[in-house]
Design an enzyme around this catalytic site. Structure first.
Site, PDB file in Angstrom:
ATOM      1  N   HIS A 176      69.175 109.534  -6.280  1.00 15.15           N
ATOM      2  CA  HIS A 176      69.112 108.124  -5.876  1.00 15.15           C
ATOM      3  C   HIS A 176      67.655 107.657  -5.731  1.00 15.15           C
ATOM      4  O   HIS A 176      67.276 106.605  -6.258  1.00 15.15           O
ATOM      5  CB  HIS A 176      69.862 107.952  -4.546  1.00 15.15           C
ATOM      6  CG  HIS A 176      69.898 106.553  -4.029  1.00 15.15           C
ATOM      7  ND1 HIS A 176      70.942 105.687  -4.279  1.00 15.15           N
ATOM      8  CD2 HIS A 176      69.024 105.842  -3.274  1.00 15.15           C
ATOM      9  CE1 HIS A 176      70.698 104.524  -3.708  1.00 15.15           C
ATOM     10  NE2 HIS A 176      69.534 104.590  -3.074  1.00 15.15           N
ATOM     11  N   GLU A 177      66.840 108.428  -5.033  1.00 15.43           N
ATOM     12  CA  GLU A 177      65.449 108.002  -4.797  1.00 15.43           C
ATOM     13  C   GLU A 177      64.618 108.072  -6.085  1.00 15.43           C
ATOM     14  O   GLU A 177      63.795 107.189  -6.336  1.00 15.43           O
ATOM     15  CB  GLU A 177      64.793 108.828  -3.681  1.00 15.43           C
ATOM     16  CG  GLU A 177      65.479 108.734  -2.309  1.00 15.43           C
ATOM     17  CD  GLU A 177      65.714 107.316  -1.798  1.00 15.43           C
ATOM     18  OE1 GLU A 177      65.048 106.367  -2.264  1.00 15.43           O
ATOM     19  OE2 GLU A 177      66.583 107.140  -0.921  1.00 15.43           O
ATOM     20  N   HIS A 216      65.352 105.011  -7.941  1.00 11.73           N
ATOM     21  CA  HIS A 216      64.554 103.851  -7.506  1.00 11.73           C
ATOM     22  C   HIS A 216      63.172 103.871  -8.166  1.00 11.73           C
ATOM     23  O   HIS A 216      62.661 102.843  -8.576  1.00 11.73           O
ATOM     24  CB  HIS A 216      64.372 103.852  -5.988  1.00 11.73           C
ATOM     25  CG  HIS A 216      65.529 103.284  -5.239  1.00 11.73           C
ATOM     26  ND1 HIS A 216      66.167 102.110  -5.604  1.00 11.73           N
ATOM     27  CD2 HIS A 216      66.173 103.717  -4.114  1.00 11.73           C
ATOM     28  CE1 HIS A 216      67.147 101.856  -4.749  1.00 11.73           C
ATOM     29  NE2 HIS A 216      67.175 102.812  -3.834  1.00 11.73           N
ATOM     30  N   HIS A 226      69.820  98.051  -5.667  1.00 12.74           N
ATOM     31  CA  HIS A 226      70.962  98.960  -5.592  1.00 12.74           C
ATOM     32  C   HIS A 226      72.042  98.510  -6.557  1.00 12.74           C
ATOM     33  O   HIS A 226      72.120  97.337  -6.908  1.00 12.74           O
ATOM     34  CB  HIS A 226      71.507  99.017  -4.163  1.00 12.74           C
ATOM     35  CG  HIS A 226      70.653  99.840  -3.254  1.00 12.74           C
ATOM     36  ND1 HIS A 226      70.014  99.323  -2.149  1.00 12.74           N
ATOM     37  CD2 HIS A 226      70.311 101.150  -3.309  1.00 12.74           C
ATOM     38  CE1 HIS A 226      69.309 100.289  -1.571  1.00 12.74           C
ATOM     39  NE2 HIS A 226      69.465 101.401  -2.249  1.00 12.74           N
ATOM     40  N   CYS A 227      72.880  99.463  -6.957  1.00 15.27           N
ATOM     41  CA  CYS A 227      73.977  99.149  -7.872  1.00 15.27           C
ATOM     42  C   CYS A 227      75.233  98.872  -7.036  1.00 15.27           C
ATOM     43  O   CYS A 227      75.391  99.417  -5.948  1.00 15.27           O
ATOM     44  CB  CYS A 227      74.202 100.346  -8.788  1.00 15.27           C
ATOM     45  SG  CYS A 227      75.517 100.095  -9.969  1.00 15.27           S
ATOM     46  N   CYS A 270      78.693 104.881  -8.522  1.00 10.45           N
ATOM     47  CA  CYS A 270      77.325 105.092  -9.028  1.00 10.45           C
ATOM     48  C   CYS A 270      76.406 105.678  -7.952  1.00 10.45           C
ATOM     49  O   CYS A 270      76.436 105.262  -6.794  1.00 10.45           O
ATOM     50  CB  CYS A 270      76.750 103.767  -9.527  1.00 10.45           C
ATOM     51  SG  CYS A 270      75.090 103.927 -10.200  1.00 10.45           S
ATOM     52  N   CYS A 312      76.150 104.992 -13.315  1.00  8.65           N
ATOM     53  CA  CYS A 312      77.234 104.280 -13.991  1.00  8.65           C
ATOM     54  C   CYS A 312      76.727 103.800 -15.361  1.00  8.65           C
ATOM     55  O   CYS A 312      75.534 103.913 -15.667  1.00  8.65           O
ATOM     56  CB  CYS A 312      77.698 103.097 -13.143  1.00  8.65           C
ATOM     57  SG  CYS A 312      76.479 101.770 -13.051  1.00  8.65           S
ATOM     58  N   CYS A 319      73.755 101.289 -15.155  1.00 10.13           N
ATOM     59  CA  CYS A 319      72.458 101.905 -14.828  1.00 10.13           C
ATOM     60  C   CYS A 319      71.962 102.771 -15.982  1.00 10.13           C
ATOM     61  O   CYS A 319      70.763 102.836 -16.244  1.00 10.13           O
ATOM     62  CB  CYS A 319      72.564 102.716 -13.545  1.00 10.13           C
ATOM     63  SG  CYS A 319      72.800 101.683 -12.084  1.00 10.13           S
TER      64      CYS A 319
HETATM   65 ZN   LIG Z   1      68.399 103.054  -2.167  1.00  6.83          ZN
HETATM   66 ZN   LIG Z   2      74.979 101.890 -11.334  1.00  6.46          ZN
END
Ligand SMILES: [Zn+2]
Ligand SMILES: [Zn+2]
Length: 228
Positions: A176-177, A180, A187-188, A193, A212, A215
């Site tokens: 996740h990071e 980013h 954010h999605c 996701c 997903c 993304c």
């Molecule tokens: Zn985040």
């Molecule tokens: Zn996504």
């Protein structure tokens, strides 16, 4: 994150902060080298799985993922700007010391420049709070888009009921990071996701460790833009 984060306010602030403070974000960095740094007590058994999953999701974005080193807490962290807070997830209501994320970014950045790495990911067992918004306590992780580094705290990812293993939670937060750092602060909204915002442990457990289709196509656009 914990119960503090259940307030809707936090979600808004989290998003706003990223937008306001991290405008200098650039995307023309990839492919590059990623370095992983352990700060404190992190089980080394996670490293190979973590590298494997990062390579799987961000295929070809990194020439290589290297383990920088393990840093002993006593030698690298100072107690400036720490906060003592009740750990609301602990029923005994003991207080714990939280460290500001900037403290970790400084350590990671030094290692990145010494080893000539474009992206740095730190993992720590200590509880953390956001230096850009002191009300964001017990973060699972935070990315600093300006300095191309991120920190994950395993403090609130361990010792919960087991709908998911701690290792998988750490891997999801790391992806996740890094997501980013590559895709930007947004954010999605797709449920499954990995880029969906997680306000608590249940929300981490309920999402997958991959991107997903939306993304993935953003990732593909960046790849195309950067010619690789
Ligand atoms: Zn985040
Ligand atoms: Zn996504």
């Amino acid at each position: 994150m914990s119960k503090y984060r259940k307030e809707q306010n936090f979600l808004v602030k989290h998003a706003l902060n990223l937008h306001l403070n991290q405008k200098t974000y650039v995307k023309n960095l990839y492919p590059c080298y990623l370095g992983i740094l352990f700060i404190g007590k992190i089980s080394p058994s996670i490293l190979e799985k973590l590298k494997f999953q990062i390579k799987l999701v961000f295929d070809s974005f990194f020439f290589d993922i290297t383990f920088i080193r393990e840093k002993n807490l006593d030698t690298c962290l100072n107690n400036l700007y720490t906060k003592e807070e009740f750990n609301l997830l602990d029923r005994t209501l003991t207080k714990v010391i939280l460290y500001p994320t900037n403290n970790f970014y400084s350590i990671i950045k030094i290692q990145m420049s010494e080893k000539n790495l474009a992206i740095g990911l730190g993992l720590t067992n200590l509880p953390i709070y956001s230096s850009s918004d002191e009300k964001l306590l017990f973060l699972f992780g935070e990315a600093n888009l300006k300095h191309n580094c991120a920190i994950i705290s395993t403090h609130n990812l361990l010792n919960f009921y087991k709908s998911e293993t701690a290792e998988n939670r750490i891997i999801k937060e790391a992806i996740h990071e890094i997501g980013h750092l590559i895709l930007g602060p947004e954010h999605c909204f797709n449920d499954n996701c990995v880029m969906r915002f997680s306000a608590n442990i249940e929300e981490i457990d309920s999402k997958s460790n991959h991107l997903c289709e939306k993304c993935k196509s953003e990732l593909e656009n960046i790849r195309t833009t950067n010619n690789f």
